[in-house]
Scaffold this active site. Structure first.
Site, PDB file in Angstrom:
ATOM      1  N   GLU A 130      23.083   5.550  -3.958  1.00  0.00           N
ATOM      2  CA  GLU A 130      24.133   6.424  -3.433  1.00  0.00           C
ATOM      3  C   GLU A 130      23.940   6.611  -1.940  1.00  0.00           C
ATOM      4  OE1 GLU A 130      24.042   9.994  -5.752  1.00  0.00           O
ATOM      5  OE2 GLU A 130      24.354   8.958  -7.648  1.00  0.00           O
ATOM      6  N   HIS A 251      31.458  17.864  -0.711  1.00  0.00           N
ATOM      7  CA  HIS A 251      31.477  16.495  -1.227  1.00  0.00           C
ATOM      8  C   HIS A 251      32.678  15.783  -0.626  1.00  0.00           C
ATOM      9  CE1 HIS A 251      31.366  13.059  -3.885  1.00  0.00           C
ATOM     10  NE2 HIS A 251      30.206  13.496  -4.352  1.00  0.00           N
ATOM     11  N   ARG A 297      26.592  12.513   3.073  1.00  0.00           N
ATOM     12  CA  ARG A 297      27.824  13.219   2.742  1.00  0.00           C
ATOM     13  C   ARG A 297      28.444  13.964   3.919  1.00  0.00           C
ATOM     14  NH1 ARG A 297      26.056  15.699  -3.164  1.00  0.00           N
ATOM     15  NH2 ARG A 297      26.315  13.764  -4.329  1.00  0.00           N
ATOM     16  N   HIS A 358      30.913  21.711  -2.592  1.00  0.00           N
ATOM     17  CA  HIS A 358      30.213  21.055  -3.701  1.00  0.00           C
ATOM     18  C   HIS A 358      28.860  21.677  -4.034  1.00  0.00           C
ATOM     19  CE1 HIS A 358      29.046  17.949  -6.457  1.00  0.00           C
ATOM     20  NE2 HIS A 358      28.062  17.515  -5.687  1.00  0.00           N
ATOM     21  N   ARG A 393      21.901  18.003   1.749  1.00  0.00           N
ATOM     22  CA  ARG A 393      21.215  17.495   0.559  1.00  0.00           C
ATOM     23  C   ARG A 393      21.438  16.000   0.387  1.00  0.00           C
ATOM     24  NH1 ARG A 393      22.784  16.638  -4.845  1.00  0.00           N
ATOM     25  NH2 ARG A 393      24.870  17.449  -4.405  1.00  0.00           N
TER      26      ARG A 393
END
Length: 561
Positions: A130, A251, A297, A358, A393
């Site tokens: 990811e 997100h 992100r 998110h 994060r």
């Protein structure tokens, strides 16, 4: 002895409310709460309280998976480095190394408890990649329903071990505090409410807060309706220190269909090769970052917002048309099903997306053992600020954090509860009704209207982009609402949630005003660059004796990467 100051919410007197006594109380039934429950020593009495059904938590909605070094070509140093880079020089490196090194064993333990992760025909785990990860290290289940599978296995394990010790559909109104032997305040349990039984005092030797996030303070959010920041608010009222409340992670890819609920389009879609295109069909991420769709992100969210402004279009699109149709539908069955409800075939049609709130990076400050600043209170998971995530994060590190810190909280609380004798008795606490300030409105409140106004205000003024004037305007509006909402003695969860959301929003804005720079997920147009010389530090918040927000800064830290 009464609390130091009235804390609003419900007035109470112990003689009029039933009592329940336990050794360890856990508030929240997500991955952190259930992992904590498994560490509590069997001789101890344990109670796990959730405000909805056991399966309804942010953990259950997690799509992407859990990150861990399981590939021979990967190593702990790589995972640590990726986490530190994503955290924008604000992670606690010791915490990062501790969590990363415990990841493989935490994943193997889940498998021992019955969690089934996706694997190749030969039995080798499928590892995904990811945004922000340098290697394939994400384990997932049922394609894009990892959280659902993990929670299934953990709930079954807890129910087998702790039959009769779970209270679902029970709202935790507030933490109970009293002066300890050294005259300092300490947590002694919680006041809870159930529709069938009303209010109950739950007295506990040790309390663990695992209440999840606060994404519902924003109009655009991936979070379920329960994520209203209750744990953040009640910990603040009880006197615990909170940190990093300015850091809400947005997100970048949330399904955007006007009038429908927002559904997360997992990071793993881009990890498997999906492209982001704008309303004109142009792939645009390469113009913002060399990592393109695999950038962290915060970078992708900011880029999408800028591209939406350039094209004057309400969203951008994810395209998987260049990938194999059968493989796409098999890898992401949940997303395929959700999109097909709107006539979108993810294998051939562009998916409309835009950012949404998110994951709450900030929360109750905890040390490496999951202890808060309030004695007898522990915390784990999204309700906390542990130092793992820093200012942004890394994808799939959140379930991992819940497992590692849930274990620590459960073990620590269990150890201290075992050391304390069984001298259960009710403490004569009182919380008298609070008079509303002069001039405060006394007419009936339209709770839904205020909630919608708050969510829109936070999205508009404290969203992906924010600046000083917009934050000031938001705080003025919130102060107007709090003057006539907080003193009300409301009687049901909708009202208590709104009070909590107002408190959490005020804390988020106060921290965002303080951080006069852009770092990680915190992006200010009036201070567009990071300032390591002044802001490689954390913003901490606590409650004054008069109930006001006190903003502090930690000493400047050493670089984390």
């Amino acid at each position: 002895m009464p609390p130091a100051t009235p804390r609003y919410l419900v007035p109470f007197h112990p003689k009029r409310i039933p009592h329940h006594f336990v050794d360890v109380l856990i508030v929240g039934g997500g991955i952190a709460g259930l992992r904590a429950a498994m560490e509590v020593d069997p001789p101890l009495s344990l109670l796990v309280i959730t405000k909805d059904a056991m399966r309804e938590s942010n953990s259950a909605y997690a799509q992407g998976g859990i990150a861990g070094v399981l590939d021979p070509d990967d190593n702990f140093e790589n995972h640590v480095a990726d986490t530190l880079v994503a955290g924008a020089n604000l992670c606690d490196q010791q915490v990062v190394e501790m969590v990363v090194r415990e990841a493989p064993e935490a994943i193997r333990l889940l498998m021992q408890w019955g969690a089934v992760f996706d694997a190749h025909a030969g039995g080798e785990l499928m590892l995904g990649r990811e945004g922000g990860h340098s290697h394939r290290r994400i384990v997932h289940a049922l394609g894009d329903a990892t959280g659902h599978e993990i929670m299934r296995a953990m709930i079954r394990r807890v129910e087998q071990q702790r039959l009769g010790q779970l209270w679902p559909d029970t709202f935790t109104i507030d933490l109970l505090t009293d002066q300890g032997p050294d005259q300092a305040m300490e947590c002694r349990g919680a006041l809870v409410w159930n529709a069938h039984h009303g209010k109950t005092f739950v007295w506990a030797k040790q309390t663990i807060l695992c209440t999840g996030g606060s994404g519902q303070v924003y109009r655009e959010s991936t979070n379920p309706p329960i994520a209203t920041g209750d744990g953040h608010a009640m910990a603040f009222r009880a006197g615990a220190v909170l940190a990093d409340m300015e850091f809400m992670q947005f997100h970048p890819t949330v399904l955007y269909i006007a009038g429908s609920s927002r559904s997360l389009i997992t990071e793993a879609v881009r990890g498997e090769g999906a492209h982001l295109i704008d309303s004109e069909g142009a792939r645009f991420m390469t113009g913002y970052d060399e990592r393109a769709e695999l950038a962290p992100r915060d970078v992708v969210s900011r880029s999408i917002v800028e591209q939406m402004e350039k094209t004057r279009h309400p969203c951008v699109y994810l395209s998987l048309a260049h990938l194999g149709a059968d493989e796409v539908r098999a890898r992401f069955p949940g997303i395929a099903k959700a999109c097909m409800q709107f006539g979108i075939d993810i294998a051939t049609d562009p998916i409309p997306v835009r950012p949404g709130a998110h994951y709450m990076l900030g929360g109750v400050a905890v040390d490496q053992q999951a202890r808060t600043s309030l004695p007898r209170l522990w915390a784990a998971g999204e309700a906390t600020s542990s130092g793992l995530h820093g200012a942004n994060r890394l994808a799939s590190n959140s379930l991992l954090e819940g497992l590692v810190y849930g274990q620590r909280a459960g073990a620590g609380a269990s150890r201290l509860a075992l050391e304390e004798g069984d001298t259960f008795h009710a403490i004569p606490l009182e919380n008298p009704p609070v008079e509303a300030p002069a001039g405060a409105a006394s007419a009936a409140l339209d709770l839904e209207d205020i909630r919608n106004a708050l969510k829109s205000l936070m999205w508009r003024n404290a969203g992906v982009w924010r600046n000083g004037p917009s934050l000031d305007e938001a705080l003025r509006s919130i102060h107007r609402w709090t003057r006539y909402v907080l003193p009300r003695q409301l009687t049901e969860p909708d009202g208590w949630e709104l009070q909590n959301m107002l408190i959490v929003s005020e804390l988020m804005i106060a921290a965002a005003q303080q951080r006069t720079e852009s770092r990680g997920v915190h992006l200010r147009t009036d201070f567009p660059v990071a300032d390591d010389a002044a802001w490689r530090r954390h913003v901490r918040l606590r409650r004054s004796d008069q109930g006001e927000v006190i903003v502090e800064e930690t000493p400047q830290s050493e670089p984390s990467a």
